[in-house]
Design an enzyme around this catalytic site. Structure first.
Site, PDB file in Angstrom:
ATOM      1  N   LYS A 185       0.847  -1.209   0.000  1.00  0.00           N
ATOM      2  CA  LYS A 185       0.000   0.000   0.000  1.00  0.00           C
ATOM      3  C   LYS A 185       0.878   1.252   0.000  1.00  0.00           C
ATOM      4  O   LYS A 185       0.648   2.177  -0.779  1.00  0.00           O
ATOM      5  CB  LYS A 185      -0.880   0.012   1.238  1.00  0.00           C
ATOM      6  CG  LYS A 185      -1.554   1.342   1.537  1.00  0.00           C
ATOM      7  CD  LYS A 185      -2.477   1.291   2.746  1.00  0.00           C
ATOM      8  CE  LYS A 185      -1.767   1.422   4.045  1.00  0.00           C
ATOM      9  NZ  LYS A 185      -1.399   2.802   4.403  1.00  0.00           N
ATOM     10  N   ASN A 186       1.911   1.260   0.850  1.00  0.00           N
ATOM     11  CA  ASN A 186       2.690   2.488   1.042  1.00  0.00           C
ATOM     12  C   ASN A 186       3.721   2.724  -0.045  1.00  0.00           C
ATOM     13  O   ASN A 186       4.420   3.735  -0.020  1.00  0.00           O
ATOM     14  CB  ASN A 186       3.330   2.493   2.433  1.00  0.00           C
ATOM     15  CG  ASN A 186       2.263   2.612   3.511  1.00  0.00           C
ATOM     16  OD1 ASN A 186       1.096   2.889   3.214  1.00  0.00           O
ATOM     17  ND2 ASN A 186       2.644   2.365   4.745  1.00  0.00           N
ATOM     18  N   CYS A 218      -5.780  12.228  13.108  1.00  0.00           N
ATOM     19  CA  CYS A 218      -5.837  10.793  12.908  1.00  0.00           C
ATOM     20  C   CYS A 218      -6.258  10.204  14.244  1.00  0.00           C
ATOM     21  O   CYS A 218      -6.416  10.904  15.230  1.00  0.00           O
ATOM     22  CB  CYS A 218      -4.463  10.270  12.494  1.00  0.00           C
ATOM     23  SG  CYS A 218      -4.610   8.626  11.823  1.00  0.00           S
ATOM     24  N   ARG A 261      -1.316  14.884  12.873  1.00  0.00           N
ATOM     25  CA  ARG A 261      -0.121  14.481  12.127  1.00  0.00           C
ATOM     26  C   ARG A 261       0.204  15.641  11.179  1.00  0.00           C
ATOM     27  O   ARG A 261      -0.385  15.797  10.153  1.00  0.00           O
ATOM     28  CB  ARG A 261      -0.387  13.168  11.401  1.00  0.00           C
ATOM     29  CG  ARG A 261      -0.528  12.011  12.405  1.00  0.00           C
ATOM     30  CD  ARG A 261      -1.046  10.754  11.769  1.00  0.00           C
ATOM     31  NE  ARG A 261      -0.093  10.211  10.813  1.00  0.00           N
ATOM     32  CZ  ARG A 261      -0.428   9.240   9.954  1.00  0.00           C
ATOM     33  NH1 ARG A 261      -1.679   8.806   9.920  1.00  0.00           N
ATOM     34  NH2 ARG A 261       0.448   8.756   9.109  1.00  0.00           N
ATOM     35  N   ASP A 306       4.534   0.752  12.190  1.00  0.00           N
ATOM     36  CA  ASP A 306       3.354   0.086  11.629  1.00  0.00           C
ATOM     37  C   ASP A 306       3.230  -1.362  12.084  1.00  0.00           C
ATOM     38  O   ASP A 306       2.231  -2.013  11.772  1.00  0.00           O
ATOM     39  CB  ASP A 306       3.395   0.127  10.101  1.00  0.00           C
ATOM     40  CG  ASP A 306       3.204   1.530   9.583  1.00  0.00           C
ATOM     41  OD1 ASP A 306       3.390   1.754   8.373  1.00  0.00           O
ATOM     42  OD2 ASP A 306       2.893   2.422  10.392  1.00  0.00           O
ATOM     43  N   ARG A 331      -8.660  -0.679   4.717  1.00  0.00           N
ATOM     44  CA  ARG A 331      -7.814   0.362   4.124  1.00  0.00           C
ATOM     45  C   ARG A 331      -6.460  -0.202   3.728  1.00  0.00           C
ATOM     46  O   ARG A 331      -5.836   0.269   2.782  1.00  0.00           O
ATOM     47  CB  ARG A 331      -7.598   1.504   5.129  1.00  0.00           C
ATOM     48  CG  ARG A 331      -8.831   2.274   5.456  1.00  0.00           C
ATOM     49  CD  ARG A 331      -8.508   3.505   6.266  1.00  0.00           C
ATOM     50  NE  ARG A 331      -7.481   4.314   5.599  1.00  0.00           N
ATOM     51  CZ  ARG A 331      -7.081   5.494   6.064  1.00  0.00           C
ATOM     52  NH1 ARG A 331      -7.589   5.979   7.177  1.00  0.00           N
ATOM     53  NH2 ARG A 331      -6.164   6.187   5.420  1.00  0.00           N
TER      54      ARG A 331
HETATM   55  C1  EPZ Z   1       4.028   6.954   6.370  1.00  0.00           C
HETATM   56  O1  EPZ Z   1       3.198   7.970   6.876  1.00  0.00           O
HETATM   57  C2  EPZ Z   1       3.155   5.714   6.278  1.00  0.00           C
HETATM   58  N1  EPZ Z   1       2.042   5.965   5.377  1.00  0.00           N
HETATM   59  C3  EPZ Z   1       2.615   5.353   7.662  1.00  0.00           C
HETATM   60  O2  EPZ Z   1       1.910   4.117   7.527  1.00  0.00           O
HETATM   61  C4  EPZ Z   1       3.791   5.135   8.608  1.00  0.00           C
HETATM   62  O3  EPZ Z   1       3.297   4.911   9.914  1.00  0.00           O
HETATM   63  C5  EPZ Z   1       4.713   6.362   8.607  1.00  0.00           C
HETATM   64  O4  EPZ Z   1       5.121   6.679   7.259  1.00  0.00           O
HETATM   65  C6  EPZ Z   1       5.969   6.138   9.433  1.00  0.00           C
HETATM   66  O5  EPZ Z   1       6.685   5.056   8.926  1.00  0.00           O
HETATM   67  C7  EPZ Z   1       2.258   5.925   4.039  1.00  0.00           C
HETATM   68  O6  EPZ Z   1       3.363   5.701   3.578  1.00  0.00           O
HETATM   69  C8  EPZ Z   1       1.053   6.169   3.162  1.00  0.00           C
HETATM   70  P1  EPZ Z   1       5.977  10.336   8.430  1.00  0.00           P
HETATM   71  P2  EPZ Z   1       3.725   9.510   6.895  1.00  0.00           P
HETATM   72  O7  EPZ Z   1       5.882  11.627   7.706  1.00  0.00           O
HETATM   73  O8  EPZ Z   1       4.549   9.783   5.710  1.00  0.00           O
HETATM   74  C9  EPZ Z   1       6.143  13.577  11.882  1.00  0.00           C
HETATM   75  C10 EPZ Z   1       0.130   2.636   7.754  1.00  0.00           C
HETATM   76  O9  EPZ Z   1      -0.239   2.072   8.791  1.00  0.00           O
HETATM   77  N2  EPZ Z   1       5.921  14.565  10.817  1.00  0.00           N
HETATM   78  O10 EPZ Z   1       7.144   9.438   8.174  1.00  0.00           O
HETATM   79  O11 EPZ Z   1       2.552  10.377   7.151  1.00  0.00           O
HETATM   80  C11 EPZ Z   1       4.929  12.676  12.099  1.00  0.00           C
HETATM   81  O12 EPZ Z   1       4.007  13.294  12.972  1.00  0.00           O
HETATM   82  C12 EPZ Z   1       0.497   4.107   7.785  1.00  0.00           C
HETATM   83  O13 EPZ Z   1       0.276   2.068   6.633  1.00  0.00           O
HETATM   84  C13 EPZ Z   1       5.979  15.912  11.127  1.00  0.00           C
HETATM   85  O14 EPZ Z   1       6.210  16.296  12.268  1.00  0.00           O
HETATM   86  O15 EPZ Z   1       4.640   9.494   8.193  1.00  0.00           O
HETATM   87  C14 EPZ Z   1       5.573  11.457  12.709  1.00  0.00           C
HETATM   88  O16 EPZ Z   1       5.803  11.676  14.090  1.00  0.00           O
HETATM   89  C15 EPZ Z   1       0.127   4.750   9.104  1.00  0.00           C
HETATM   90  N3  EPZ Z   1       5.789  16.831  10.140  1.00  0.00           N
HETATM   91  C16 EPZ Z   1       6.915  11.357  11.992  1.00  0.00           C
HETATM   92  O17 EPZ Z   1       7.162  12.676  11.473  1.00  0.00           O
HETATM   93  C17 EPZ Z   1       5.549  16.437   8.829  1.00  0.00           C
HETATM   94  O18 EPZ Z   1       5.399  17.325   7.952  1.00  0.00           O
HETATM   95  C18 EPZ Z   1       6.965  10.370  10.866  1.00  0.00           C
HETATM   96  O19 EPZ Z   1       5.865  10.636   9.994  1.00  0.00           O
HETATM   97  C19 EPZ Z   1       5.482  15.055   8.541  1.00  0.00           C
HETATM   98  C20 EPZ Z   1       5.684  14.144   9.553  1.00  0.00           C
END
Ligand code: EPZ
Length: 419
Positions: free
Chosen positions: A22-23, A116, A121, A304, A396
């Protein structure tokens, strides 16, 4: 709303095949917006989130059709630059159209994602990256409004690893004027999968999979076809299913090289894991050992997989400490696991799980994608019947999970909600 019903006690045996990731599929679908043309995406999982992204692409002017596990996308006439709140609020990953639309059309209006199940987020890193590339970006009535006649190659330094922000920056940079270097980039396998797809579109990208990614901007890209890589989180989820039921399962299509941290922790817990041709064989022990786990960006233990691993530790011998350093409040599964008899205490982003002799079936509620997987895993071993409601969460990110599990001998089925 549908629910999934599980009768606990079966030992899983047999073979399942992992679906496409998915990701990886979601950002790849967004990347098609970078160039006019026809794209064929194969091994795409049939998931709610993929259908949502198809809808987003259609709103932006693409023609999208899917057949079985393939999607064709025609972006020739993509000329609309707005991703509406109604869609983005249902799937945060829609934010990854920001970079491609801005780079292709010179402007983008993308709704801020909603919160969320586990806290806000933010998307500040995404906005920063677009500004670093020379765009003006304002927040207007809940929308990110970005403009740039032509993006300019830049140095982008992320203060912390972000999968989505790295993907948005990488995609936008492929059409920028000049060279972009992304520092403290995320290195998840899905980043490399996206980079490979962008390279097949003519992009010049180096360093993906490391913390520093260099992109040489081009004036235009071309369409391409892609086969989506297997889903390492689905693979990890089924490894836990085999482990928690003391089963013996062949997980086909899984790439053990992408599951290192999960495999290592499962082996520490006494699970036998053997790499085989085109897959992984997993055999659960009579008695699981408690193991501490702390999540981290790749190649660390994936956030995850945190909920699924917590379900496993709830029936292990002894106590384990589960810490999530990526999301401080991704524990909505804890109250539901407690309803099944799990002994879990919480202190901020740290859970202490004390294994119990057995869980007992109950009605529980899914709150997010991975939490619902954890509840199903716990139901596989709970005595009696477990009913997981709100399974739209699990749809999802898992393709027909109850069919795959029942194919391994689990007593599990879906009950359609009364119309
Ligand atoms: C991706 O989400 C994945 N989703 C998530 O999987 C996964 O949990 C996450 O990466 C972490 O590995 C997809 O790829 C579609 P991040 P993403 O930006 O990109 C903070 C699932 O279960 N952050 O790596 O949204 C954020 O709050 C889903 O399949 C900021 O502060 O995650 C978090 O603490 C859930 N500012 C950390 O960074 C930003 O602008 C990592 O988030 C962006 C993120």
């Amino acid at each position: 709303m549908d629910k999934i019903v599980v009768e606990g006690g079966a030992q899983l045996k047999g073979e399942i095949r992992i679906s496409g990731a998915k990701n990886a599929a979601l950002p790849i679908m967004a990347a098609t917006l970078l160039s006019p043309g026809k794209f064929l995406l194969s091994n795409v999982p049939r998931l709610r989130d993929v259908l949502t992204m198809e809808h987003v692409l259609r709103v932006l002017g693409a023609q999208v059709t899917h057949h079985d596990h393939s999607i064709t996308v025609d972006t020739t006439n993509c000329n609309y630059h707005e991703a509406p709140y109604e869609l983005v609020k249902t799937m945060r990953a829609s934010i990854c159209v920001l970079g491609p639309v801005l780079a292709r059309l010179g402007r983008a209006r993308v709704s801020l994602p909603g919160g969320c199940a586990w806290g806000p987020r933010p998307v500040d890193f995404h906005i920063k990256a677009m500004r670093d590339l020379g765009a003006t970006v304002e927040i207007d009535h809940g929308y990110i409004v970005a403009e740039a006649k032509r993006l300019k190659g830049a140095s982008i330094v992320f203060e912390k690893s972000s999968v989505g922000a790295t993907e948005n920056a990488m995609m936008a940079a492929t059409l920028a004027d000049g060279t972009t270097v992304i520092e403290n980039a995320a290195s998840e396998p899905e980043i490399s999968a996206l980079a490979n797809f962008l390279r097949s579109m003519g992009a010049v990208i180096d360093g993906d999979g490391t913390g520093t990614i260099t992109i040489e901007g081009a004036d235009e890209l071309r369409s391409a076809d892609v086969n989506v890589v297997p889903d390492r989180i689905e693979a990890g989820t089924f490894m836990v299913a085999a482990a928690i039921t003391r089963g013996d399962v062949l997980i086909m299509g899984a790439d053990i090289a992408q599951c290192g941290a999960v495999v290592s922790k499962l082996r520490e817990a006494g699970v036998e894991i053997i790499a085989v041709e085109d897959g992984i064989r997993v055999r659960g022990p009579e008695r699981l050992e408690s193991v501490n786990v702390t999540t981290a960006p790749y190649p660390g233990f994936p956030t995850d997989m945190q909920a699924q691993f917590m379900a496993l530790m709830s029936v292990a011998g002894g106590s384990s400490v589960v810490t999530d350093t990526v999301y401080a409040d991704r524990f909505s599964h804890v109250p539901e696991l407690r309803r099944l008899g799990a002994d879990i205490t919480m202190d901020r982003n740290v859970a202490v799980v004390t294994g119990v002799e057995h869980l007992s079936g109950a009605k529980v509620m899914a709150t997010d994608l991975r939490a619902s997987a954890a509840l199903i895993l716990a139901g596989l071993v709970a005595e009696g019947t477990t009913e997981v409601s709100r399974v739209y969460h699990i749809d999802r990110g898992y393709e027909a999970i109850e069919k795959k599990l029942s194919g391994l001998g689990a007593h599990i089925w879906r009950e359609k909600a009364a119309a």
